[in-house]
Scaffold this motif. Structure first.
Motif, mmCIF file in Angstrom:
data_model
loop_
_atom_site.group_PDB
_atom_site.id
_atom_site.type_symbol
_atom_site.label_atom_id
_atom_site.label_comp_id
_atom_site.label_asym_id
_atom_site.label_seq_id
_atom_site.Cartn_x
_atom_site.Cartn_y
_atom_site.Cartn_z
ATOM 1 N N LEU A 24 -3.392 -2.092 -7.326
ATOM 2 C CA LEU A 24 -2.226 -2.590 -7.729
ATOM 3 C C LEU A 24 -2.324 -2.985 -9.292
ATOM 4 C CD1 LEU A 24 -2.058 -5.220 -4.619
ATOM 5 C CD2 LEU A 24 -0.571 -3.368 -5.217
ATOM 6 N N LEU A 25 -3.746 -3.249 -9.532
ATOM 7 C CA LEU A 25 -3.797 -3.531 -11.103
ATOM 8 C C LEU A 25 -3.658 -2.163 -11.935
ATOM 9 C CD1 LEU A 25 -4.338 -6.407 -11.768
ATOM 10 C CD2 LEU A 25 -6.565 -5.863 -12.394
ATOM 11 N N LYS A 26 -4.308 -1.303 -11.317
ATOM 12 C CA LYS A 26 -4.157 0.129 -12.151
ATOM 13 C C LYS A 26 -2.719 0.493 -12.538
ATOM 14 C CE LYS A 26 -8.237 2.457 -10.587
ATOM 15 N NZ LYS A 26 -8.632 3.211 -9.521
ATOM 16 N N ILE A 27 -1.535 0.209 -11.652
ATOM 17 C CA ILE A 27 -0.330 0.741 -11.849
ATOM 18 C C ILE A 27 0.088 -0.049 -12.970
ATOM 19 C CG2 ILE A 27 2.079 0.119 -10.987
ATOM 20 C CD1 ILE A 27 0.904 0.455 -8.221
ATOM 21 N N ALA A 43 -9.263 -5.330 -0.939
ATOM 22 C CA ALA A 43 -9.238 -4.139 -1.326
ATOM 23 C C ALA A 43 -7.969 -3.190 -2.053
ATOM 24 C CB ALA A 43 -9.267 -3.430 0.391
ATOM 25 N N ALA A 44 -6.864 -3.648 -1.935
ATOM 26 C CA ALA A 44 -5.959 -3.246 -2.397
ATOM 27 C C ALA A 44 -5.786 -3.581 -4.052
ATOM 28 C CB ALA A 44 -4.587 -3.570 -1.852
ATOM 29 N N ASN A 92 0.824 -1.095 0.022
ATOM 30 C CA ASN A 92 0.049 -0.080 0.055
ATOM 31 C C ASN A 92 0.914 1.288 0.103
ATOM 32 O OD1 ASN A 92 -2.453 -0.864 -0.204
ATOM 33 N ND2 ASN A 92 -2.557 -1.595 1.891
ATOM 34 N N CYS A 93 2.137 1.287 0.684
ATOM 35 C CA CYS A 93 2.929 2.494 0.827
ATOM 36 C C CYS A 93 3.411 2.586 -0.836
ATOM 37 C CB CYS A 93 4.213 2.027 1.564
ATOM 38 S SG CYS A 93 3.897 2.123 3.210
ATOM 39 N N VAL A 94 3.875 1.575 -1.397
ATOM 40 C CA VAL A 94 4.053 1.599 -2.837
ATOM 41 C C VAL A 94 3.041 2.478 -3.740
ATOM 42 C CG1 VAL A 94 4.831 0.509 -4.976
ATOM 43 C CG2 VAL A 94 5.644 -0.412 -2.806
#
Lengths: 138, 279
Positions: free
Chosen positions: B78-81, B73-74, A64-66
């Motif tokens: 993460l995928l958008k990156i 939730a993340a 999440n920090c990244v």
């Protein structure tokens, strides 16, 4: 700030993982030497598994920090993509302009030959080119 | 006759000068956009709990459920990156594209249109000459624009792209470490339990457990290969873009072309490897 935090979180998670690994090694030795019964072995393994979950929780924090740290770069990339798309449009517009010139040549040739039908056809082409160009620039 | 010769020589020269040397950029960006390892590994990261759940109970299970919620939730972020990095590469490939701005088809239909009116007093040779000139001029005009646009994109894109790729490398490392803890939880469970299943009545159970361990071991081995390849792939993309930036003013240099091509090839190989692992 965020990066230091991210590295610290990762280092902490790595250390917890290492502890779990040491516990596992010791546990396997104890099982092999028949030092403990199944019940005790299962309890120790539960603790080991809990530690691994704690470590994995910290890896989520680091991830999440990244994500947070990348917000600005992500915005720059989106802006750049938009700019590039505009460039692509501009270049395509140049191509349409050449179309117009070529059609004008036909019109001129038709006018020179004074043939009504080709003149009308050529005029229609030119009109379409101009419309396409003005649509692009909107 | 003499005029025709001069015209063809002129056309040939213009065609050569006007040719944008962007094939290598296009190949590199195209291959980079297609490398989807990160996406697959992000999905694997999201589904960690699904795989480890049968082996968990009590406190570890409670913690794992909490982690599961947070990973889910993340996931989108993460995928958008990856999606953005990939869209950047796609756009770069389009911008450097050979066919993107090709209007020869339009010019050809125009030429045949002119040929349909023989009364114009212009013969076929003239028509061909006009259409060829139109093609060459368009190519020449668009390619200089195209080169400048690619130039700008690579120059301005390098810093945010490198930061993004570095971030992706960190994320793949977290995925890998998470997977390592999952592996040790799953295989560790069998390691602890199998020695206690040594009574004759448990023979069937112990055998089935060992068979299961074998298949799990090979599953984790494949996964580990994927993490390593994904990291290599992202590093190749980063290296390729850096090389592009360094040589942005001499993209027609053969040596530069060869270097960029090599990055494209490396990325392609990694992509193919990953496909084999999946199969």
């Amino acid at each position: 700030m965020a990066l230091a935090n991210q590295e610290q979180v990762e280092a902490l998670a790595d250390n917890i993982t290492k502890c779990a690994n040491s516990i596992h090694d010791r546990l396997m030795k104890a099982i092999k030497n028949k030092e403990i019964d199944q019940n005790a072995a299962q309890m120790i393994f539960q603790d080991e598994a809990s530690l691994r979950q704690r470590a994995n929780g910290l890896y989520i924090d680091a991830a999440n920090c990244v994500v947070d740290g990348l917000a600005e770069s992500q915005k720059s990339i989106i802006d750049l993509i938009d700019t590039a798309k505009e460039e692509i449009k501009t270049i395509k517009k140049i191509a349409s302009f050449i179309d117009l010139i070529a059609d004008l040549l036909v019109l001129a040739a038709a006018a020179y030959a004074a043939k009504p039908a080709p003149i009308l056809a050529a005029l229609k082409e030119v009109k379409e080119d101009v419309e396409a160009l003005s649509k692009d620039s909107q | 006759m003499n005029t025709t010769k001069i015209t063809s020589a002129l056309l040939l020269t213009l065609a050569l000068v006007g040719c944008a040397n962007l094939k290598e950029v296009r190949d590199y960006a195209g291959e980079s956009a297609r490398l989807s390892a990160y996406m697959e590994l992000t999905a694997r990261f999201r589904d960690t709990y699904y795989r480890e759940q049968p082996y968990l109970s009590g406190e570890p299970d409670r913690l794992a459920q909490d982690n599961d919620k947070r990973r889910k939730a993340a996931y989108e972020d993460l995928l958008k990156i990856h999606q953005r990095a990939s869209l950047y590469m796609q756009t770069l490939a389009t911008l450097a594209g050979e066919d993107t701005f090709d209007i020869s088809k339009e010019v050809d239909s125009l030429a045949s249109g002119i040929k349909a009116y023989p009364d114009f007093g212009i013969n076929e040779k003239h028509v061909d000459a006009i259409s060829n000139i139109a093609k060459v001029i368009t190519k020449w005009m668009t390619s200089s624009y195209q080169e400048r646009a690619v130039h700008n994109m690579v120059k301005e894109g390098d810093a945010p792209l490198q930061t993004t790729l570095e971030g992706m490398i960190s994320l793949v490392r977290y995925y890998k470490k998470t997977n390592e803890n999952e592996r040790k939880t799953v295989l560790g469970f069998f390691e602890v339990e199998i020695p206690y299943a040594d009574a004759p009545k448990d023979k069937l159970l112990a055998t089935l457990a060992r068979v299961h361990v074998q298949s799990k071991e090979s599953e984790y081995k494949d996964a580990q290969q994927k993490y390593d390849d994904a990291e290599k792939g992202i590093k190749s993309i980063a290296g390729g873009h850096k090389r592009l930036l360094e040589n942005i003013d001499k993209l027609s240099n053969d040596e530069v072309k060869a270097t960029i091509s090599k990055f494209a090839k490396d990325i392609k190989t990694i992509r193919k490897n990953l496909q084999t692992v999946r199969g």
